[in-house]
Design an enzyme around this catalytic site. Sequence first.
Site, PDB file in Angstrom:
ATOM      1  CD  GLU A   1      -2.581   1.402   0.025  1.00 45.17           C
ATOM      2  OE1 GLU A   1      -3.248   0.494  -0.468  1.00 45.17           O
ATOM      3  OE2 GLU A   1      -2.474   2.527  -0.508  1.00 45.17           O
TER       4      GLU A   1
ATOM      5  CB  CYS B   1       5.586   4.277   6.741  1.00 48.77           C
ATOM      6  SG  CYS B   1       3.929   3.593   6.902  1.00 48.77           S
TER       7      CYS B   1
ATOM      8  NE  ARG C   1       1.402   4.739  13.911  1.00 48.42           N
ATOM      9  CZ  ARG C   1       0.725   3.809  13.223  1.00 48.42           C
ATOM     10  NH1 ARG C   1       0.872   2.536  13.521  1.00 48.42           N
ATOM     11  NH2 ARG C   1      -0.084   4.141  12.246  1.00 48.42           N
TER      12      ARG C   1
HETATM   13  P1  NAD Z   1      -2.210   0.158  12.544  1.00 55.86           P
HETATM   14  O1  NAD Z   1      -1.432  -0.151  13.753  1.00 55.86           O
HETATM   15  O2  NAD Z   1      -2.910   1.469  12.407  1.00 55.86           O
HETATM   16  O3  NAD Z   1      -3.320  -0.976  12.346  1.00 55.86           O
HETATM   17  C1  NAD Z   1      -3.108  -2.341  12.516  1.00 55.86           C
HETATM   18  C2  NAD Z   1      -4.350  -2.975  13.128  1.00 55.86           C
HETATM   19  O4  NAD Z   1      -4.181  -4.406  13.190  1.00 55.86           O
HETATM   20  C3  NAD Z   1      -4.635  -2.533  14.566  1.00 55.86           C
HETATM   21  O5  NAD Z   1      -5.949  -2.012  14.646  1.00 55.86           O
HETATM   22  C4  NAD Z   1      -4.492  -3.811  15.392  1.00 55.86           C
HETATM   23  O6  NAD Z   1      -5.384  -3.878  16.499  1.00 55.86           O
HETATM   24  C5  NAD Z   1      -4.825  -4.878  14.351  1.00 55.86           C
HETATM   25  N1  NAD Z   1      -4.376  -6.220  14.684  1.00 55.86           N
HETATM   26  C6  NAD Z   1      -3.238  -6.637  15.286  1.00 55.86           C
HETATM   27  N2  NAD Z   1      -3.214  -7.981  15.383  1.00 55.86           N
HETATM   28  C7  NAD Z   1      -4.364  -8.428  14.821  1.00 55.86           C
HETATM   29  C8  NAD Z   1      -4.919  -9.714  14.612  1.00 55.86           C
HETATM   30  N3  NAD Z   1      -4.289 -10.822  14.997  1.00 55.86           N
HETATM   31  N4  NAD Z   1      -6.113  -9.813  14.007  1.00 55.86           N
HETATM   32  C9  NAD Z   1      -6.783  -8.698  13.622  1.00 55.86           C
HETATM   33  N5  NAD Z   1      -6.304  -7.456  13.786  1.00 55.86           N
HETATM   34  C10 NAD Z   1      -5.117  -7.321  14.377  1.00 55.86           C
HETATM   35  O7  NAD Z   1      -1.223  -0.063  11.328  1.00 55.86           O
HETATM   36  P2  NAD Z   1      -1.266   0.646   9.885  1.00 55.86           P
HETATM   37  O8  NAD Z   1      -0.687   2.000   9.957  1.00 55.86           O
HETATM   38  O9  NAD Z   1      -2.625   0.449   9.289  1.00 55.86           O
HETATM   39  O10 NAD Z   1      -0.216  -0.255   9.105  1.00 55.86           O
HETATM   40  C11 NAD Z   1      -0.491  -1.578   8.708  1.00 55.86           C
HETATM   41  C12 NAD Z   1       0.562  -2.005   7.703  1.00 55.86           C
HETATM   42  O11 NAD Z   1       0.482  -1.194   6.530  1.00 55.86           O
HETATM   43  C13 NAD Z   1       2.001  -1.864   8.206  1.00 55.86           C
HETATM   44  O12 NAD Z   1       2.774  -2.900   7.676  1.00 55.86           O
HETATM   45  C14 NAD Z   1       2.430  -0.546   7.610  1.00 55.86           C
HETATM   46  O13 NAD Z   1       3.818  -0.490   7.429  1.00 55.86           O
HETATM   47  C15 NAD Z   1       1.728  -0.558   6.275  1.00 55.86           C
HETATM   48  N6  NAD Z   1       1.460   0.768   5.716  1.00 55.86           N
HETATM   49  C16 NAD Z   1       1.051   1.791   6.503  1.00 55.86           C
HETATM   50  C17 NAD Z   1       0.779   3.027   5.942  1.00 55.86           C
HETATM   51  C18 NAD Z   1       0.344   4.180   6.799  1.00 55.86           C
HETATM   52  O14 NAD Z   1       0.403   5.305   6.302  1.00 55.86           O
HETATM   53  N7  NAD Z   1      -0.089   3.977   8.017  1.00 55.86           N
HETATM   54  C19 NAD Z   1       0.927   3.226   4.559  1.00 55.86           C
HETATM   55  C20 NAD Z   1       1.315   2.159   3.776  1.00 55.86           C
HETATM   56  C21 NAD Z   1       1.592   0.932   4.364  1.00 55.86           C
END
Ligand code: NAD
Length: 445
Positions: free
Chosen positions: A157, A269, A337
């Site tokens: 993403e 990130c 973060r």
């Molecule tokens: P986040 O921490 O906001 O969300 C992750 C969610 O997963 C949390 O709500 C958590 O409770 C849930 N979770 C954890 N264990 C779980 C399980 N076993 N079952 C169900 N849910 C569970 O993280 P994010 O910012 O959305 O990032 C997610 C991924 O996407 C990461 O790898 C990040 O590097 C990538 N990413 C993030 C962004 C960004 O801008 N935030 C952009 C691109 C890619």
Amino acid sequence: MKIAVVGTGYVGLVSGTCFAETGNNVTCIDIDKRKIDKLASGEITIYEPGLEKLFERNLKENRLHFTTSLEEGIKGAEIIFLALPTPPGEDGSADLKYILGVAKDLGGLLKPENYVVIVDKSTVPVGTSEKVVHQILAHALHGVKEGTDFDVVSNPEFLREGVAVDDFMKPDRVVIGTESDKAREVMGRLYAPFVRQGNPVLYMDKRSSELTKYAANSFLAAKITFMNEIARVCELLGADVDMVRRGIGSDSRIGKRFLFPGIGYGGSCFPKDVQALVKSSNEVNYQFKMLESVIEVNEEQKVYLIPKIKKFFNEDLKGRHFAIWGLAFKPNTDDIREAPALYIIKALLEAGATVAAYDPEAMKNVKEIFGDQIRFAESPYDTLVEADALIIATEWNEFRTPDFERLGSLLKEKVIFDGRNLFDLNQIEQLGFYYSSIGRKTIEK
Ligand code: NAD
């Protein structure tokens, strides 16, 4: 299409809502019951411009559902997205326990009668898709086979917090890593509404797709860091980084974007992804020297203003009081973060100073870290009362054109340390402020 999204954070909630918006039936799954209860009752859990409207509409039209049960959430799904955290482990490499934990549970749940595509949307090191396949097979209870009953696809993403909905609805490109024709067809169908304007869907092998995300974030982090170092040199040589930025940005090979110096990159990130790529490279006996430097320079940059502030106050901040504008790691998000503001606040408190801060969206999150160690103000101006100086840490639009007269009259002294170069040097000089920014001359009072 029926879609399940496992992990309902920034990426999961935005992706799930946008997939619902294009007519799919989406179930978002999360282990955080409080989050799921809130979302199910119509309360949004993150601040992201434009998201709430889409969220409410799709909830009302019954295309968006929430559950804590993986089993219930994936029932009948054609695609299961993994949007789970991949935080840095102790050694800096991406911790895959969330991804592999869910892959294990999926092993127990997948059944042969329903071909499903499992999509890694999280940012994961090269080889993770293969690990997910192994994990599913190792825990398969119903004899599912890769390629027949399921495929694992990499689909990193690229959304940016703050403009996530726009980025998701109109992506510059969609990267899909798969060697399976069946999975390719399913993914192509899903993304067709998002690429109608001709933005490319790039199909590639899983490993290249996984590396693409790390390469993109590391390149951008390096671009920012390069400009931060150019800014340091500008200060030492008496050049103006704004002029240099314009001078190089008009070269189409360089481009205008991502050339703004500041107090370092933060967020969930860049810091972790640069670190993870260094670590992945180490694991195959390659020392990624350039990225090692990027990490080092950025650590310094986050507290780059501190020595300047200390110097101004004769190396003694004890009893000084500072106003801080901006806490989020960047504007238009409540995400804190790795936000530079946190490092600045910590350094100020350690030096015996006190702080009053304001941010339009991120104060609730910062309260969880600093509690009542700092004062959270009602407005930007409210921070300034009795403050010895104003520090700007995030470039929210509402900070760009303040009422300078009011600002100057509320501050004890007219002193600004600007980590985001918000103000015009000539204007600020006429207004009689002491003004220290990044890579530009300091305006003395
Ligand atoms: P986040 O921490 O906001 O969300 C992750 C969610 O997963 C949390 O709500 C958590 O409770 C849930 N979770 C954890 N264990 C779980 C399980 N076993 N079952 C169900 N849910 C569970 O993280 P994010 O910012 O959305 O990032 C997610 C991924 O996407 C990461 O790898 C990040 O590097 C990538 N990413 C993030 C962004 C960004 O801008 N935030 C952009 C691109 C890619």
